[in-house]
Design a protein around this motif. Structure first.
Motif, PDB file in Angstrom:
ATOM      1  N   GLY A  20       0.846  -1.187   0.000  1.00 18.99           N
ATOM      2  CA  GLY A  20       0.000   0.000   0.000  1.00 18.99           C
ATOM      3  C   GLY A  20       0.880   1.235   0.000  1.00 18.99           C
ATOM      4  O   GLY A  20       1.839   1.306   0.774  1.00 18.99           O
ATOM      5  N   VAL A  21       0.590   2.189  -0.880  1.00 18.70           N
ATOM      6  CA  VAL A  21       1.391   3.416  -0.998  1.00 18.70           C
ATOM      7  C   VAL A  21       0.447   4.615  -0.960  1.00 18.70           C
ATOM      8  O   VAL A  21      -0.572   4.619  -1.656  1.00 18.70           O
ATOM      9  CB  VAL A  21       2.199   3.457  -2.316  1.00 18.70           C
ATOM     10  CG1 VAL A  21       3.041   4.724  -2.391  1.00 18.70           C
ATOM     11  CG2 VAL A  21       3.076   2.221  -2.459  1.00 18.70           C
ATOM     12  N   VAL A  22       0.799   5.616  -0.164  1.00 17.32           N
ATOM     13  CA  VAL A  22       0.022   6.843  -0.061  1.00 17.32           C
ATOM     14  C   VAL A  22       0.976   8.014  -0.294  1.00 17.32           C
ATOM     15  O   VAL A  22       2.049   8.073   0.308  1.00 17.32           O
ATOM     16  CB  VAL A  22      -0.623   6.985   1.336  1.00 17.32           C
ATOM     17  CG1 VAL A  22      -1.405   8.283   1.451  1.00 17.32           C
ATOM     18  CG2 VAL A  22      -1.516   5.788   1.633  1.00 17.32           C
ATOM     19  N   VAL A  23       0.576   8.951  -1.164  1.00 18.93           N
ATOM     20  CA  VAL A  23       1.392  10.132  -1.454  1.00 18.93           C
ATOM     21  C   VAL A  23       0.585  11.375  -1.087  1.00 18.93           C
ATOM     22  O   VAL A  23      -0.538  11.550  -1.553  1.00 18.93           O
ATOM     23  CB  VAL A  23       1.806  10.189  -2.948  1.00 18.93           C
ATOM     24  CG1 VAL A  23       2.646  11.433  -3.219  1.00 18.93           C
ATOM     25  CG2 VAL A  23       2.553   8.926  -3.346  1.00 18.93           C
ATOM     26  N   PHE A  58       6.615   4.767  -7.464  1.00 25.44           N
ATOM     27  CA  PHE A  58       5.312   5.417  -7.632  1.00 25.44           C
ATOM     28  C   PHE A  58       5.468   6.943  -7.629  1.00 25.44           C
ATOM     29  O   PHE A  58       4.934   7.642  -8.492  1.00 25.44           O
ATOM     30  CB  PHE A  58       4.369   4.955  -6.524  1.00 25.44           C
ATOM     31  CG  PHE A  58       2.946   5.399  -6.675  1.00 25.44           C
ATOM     32  CD1 PHE A  58       2.232   5.157  -7.841  1.00 25.44           C
ATOM     33  CD2 PHE A  58       2.292   6.034  -5.631  1.00 25.44           C
ATOM     34  CE1 PHE A  58       0.903   5.552  -7.975  1.00 25.44           C
ATOM     35  CE2 PHE A  58       0.970   6.425  -5.753  1.00 25.44           C
ATOM     36  CZ  PHE A  58       0.276   6.188  -6.923  1.00 25.44           C
ATOM     37  N   ALA A  59       6.254   7.474  -6.676  1.00 29.04           N
ATOM     38  CA  ALA A  59       6.485   8.925  -6.605  1.00 29.04           C
ATOM     39  C   ALA A  59       7.214   9.420  -7.851  1.00 29.04           C
ATOM     40  O   ALA A  59       6.903  10.492  -8.379  1.00 29.04           O
ATOM     41  CB  ALA A  59       7.276   9.268  -5.353  1.00 29.04           C
ATOM     42  N   GLY A  63       6.035  12.097 -11.030  1.00 28.98           N
ATOM     43  CA  GLY A  63       6.808  13.292 -11.363  1.00 28.98           C
ATOM     44  C   GLY A  63       7.298  14.058 -10.154  1.00 28.98           C
ATOM     45  O   GLY A  63       7.737  15.206 -10.273  1.00 28.98           O
ATOM     46  N   CYS A  64       7.259  13.450  -8.988  1.00 29.92           N
ATOM     47  CA  CYS A  64       7.730  14.115  -7.767  1.00 29.92           C
ATOM     48  C   CYS A  64       9.252  14.243  -7.798  1.00 29.92           C
ATOM     49  O   CYS A  64       9.939  13.355  -8.302  1.00 29.92           O
ATOM     50  CB  CYS A  64       7.301  13.323  -6.542  1.00 29.92           C
ATOM     51  SG  CYS A  64       5.524  13.061  -6.427  1.00 29.92           S
ATOM     52  N   ASN A 103      16.715   9.885  -9.227  1.00 28.79           N
ATOM     53  CA  ASN A 103      15.691  10.619  -9.973  1.00 28.79           C
ATOM     54  C   ASN A 103      15.125  11.799  -9.190  1.00 28.79           C
ATOM     55  O   ASN A 103      14.386  12.604  -9.744  1.00 28.79           O
ATOM     56  CB  ASN A 103      14.532   9.687 -10.352  1.00 28.79           C
ATOM     57  CG  ASN A 103      14.961   8.631 -11.334  1.00 28.79           C
ATOM     58  OD1 ASN A 103      15.549   8.934 -12.360  1.00 28.79           O
ATOM     59  ND2 ASN A 103      14.686   7.383 -11.006  1.00 28.79           N
ATOM     60  N   PHE A 104      15.452  11.893  -7.909  1.00 27.27           N
ATOM     61  CA  PHE A 104      14.908  12.935  -7.059  1.00 27.27           C
ATOM     62  C   PHE A 104      15.985  13.966  -6.724  1.00 27.27           C
ATOM     63  O   PHE A 104      17.154  13.625  -6.567  1.00 27.27           O
ATOM     64  CB  PHE A 104      14.368  12.345  -5.751  1.00 27.27           C
ATOM     65  CG  PHE A 104      13.318  11.290  -5.963  1.00 27.27           C
ATOM     66  CD1 PHE A 104      12.039  11.642  -6.359  1.00 27.27           C
ATOM     67  CD2 PHE A 104      13.608   9.949  -5.772  1.00 27.27           C
ATOM     68  CE1 PHE A 104      11.067  10.670  -6.562  1.00 27.27           C
ATOM     69  CE2 PHE A 104      12.648   8.977  -5.966  1.00 27.27           C
ATOM     70  CZ  PHE A 104      11.370   9.341  -6.366  1.00 27.27           C
TER      71      PHE A 104
END
Length: 152
Positions: A20-23, A58-59, A63-64, A103-104
């Motif tokens: 489970g992933v929440v942003v 996912f992030a 595009g985060c 990537n961040f």
């Protein structure tokens, strides 16, 4: 800046799991959430690390660029914070984390107690009943809302 919370549910017998992933944004507003099914996960420990990889992926897909990933597994978070060569079973996951985190612009890993990870935890367990990868934009499954509100 976004905050990512991840959690996982593991079925030892079937060797399957649900992540489970929440942003959320910097104002704690929900941006997106997802459930991902996995098969052939070797252990709970490996699954904990895989949840982090999925959260970062996912992030990145959203595009985060500035992320704080929160997890309620102190062991995994501690290993991910340091760039020392790791000789544990988490070594491949830490290697993958290093690649994705490039990537961040900013990528931090923070331990949060279970109470700070409730929505991701509920999503992971809810995903066991769905049996399909799922994605929600600016929401969580409506059946989880009463559980999240009761926890507040």
């Amino acid at each position: 800046m976004v905050k990512i919370n991840v959690d996982a549910a593991f079925d030892r017998v079937a060797r399957s799991s649900v992540l489970g992933v929440v942003v959320r944004d910097s104002n704690e507003q929900l941006l997106s959430s997802c459930i991902q099914l996995n098969n052939a996960i070797a252990s709970c420990f490996a699954l904990e690390a895989q949840a982090v990889i999925q959260g970062l992926t996912f992030a990145c897909d959203l595009g985060c660029r500035h992320v704080i990933l929160e997890r309620d597994s102190l062991t995994v978070i501690s290993k991910l914070r340091f760039n020392n060569e790791d000789l544990s079973v988490l070594r491949p996951y830490i290697s993958e984390k290093m690649g994705i985190s490039r990537n961040f612009t900013l990528c931090q890993f923070v331990f949060t107690p279970r109470r700070g990870n409730v929505v991701a935890h509920l999503l992971a367990h809810f995903g066991k009943s769905l049996n399909i990868d799922s994605l929600w934009v600016e929401e969580i499954p409506s059946s989880l809302i009463p559980l999240v509100e009761a926890d507040r």
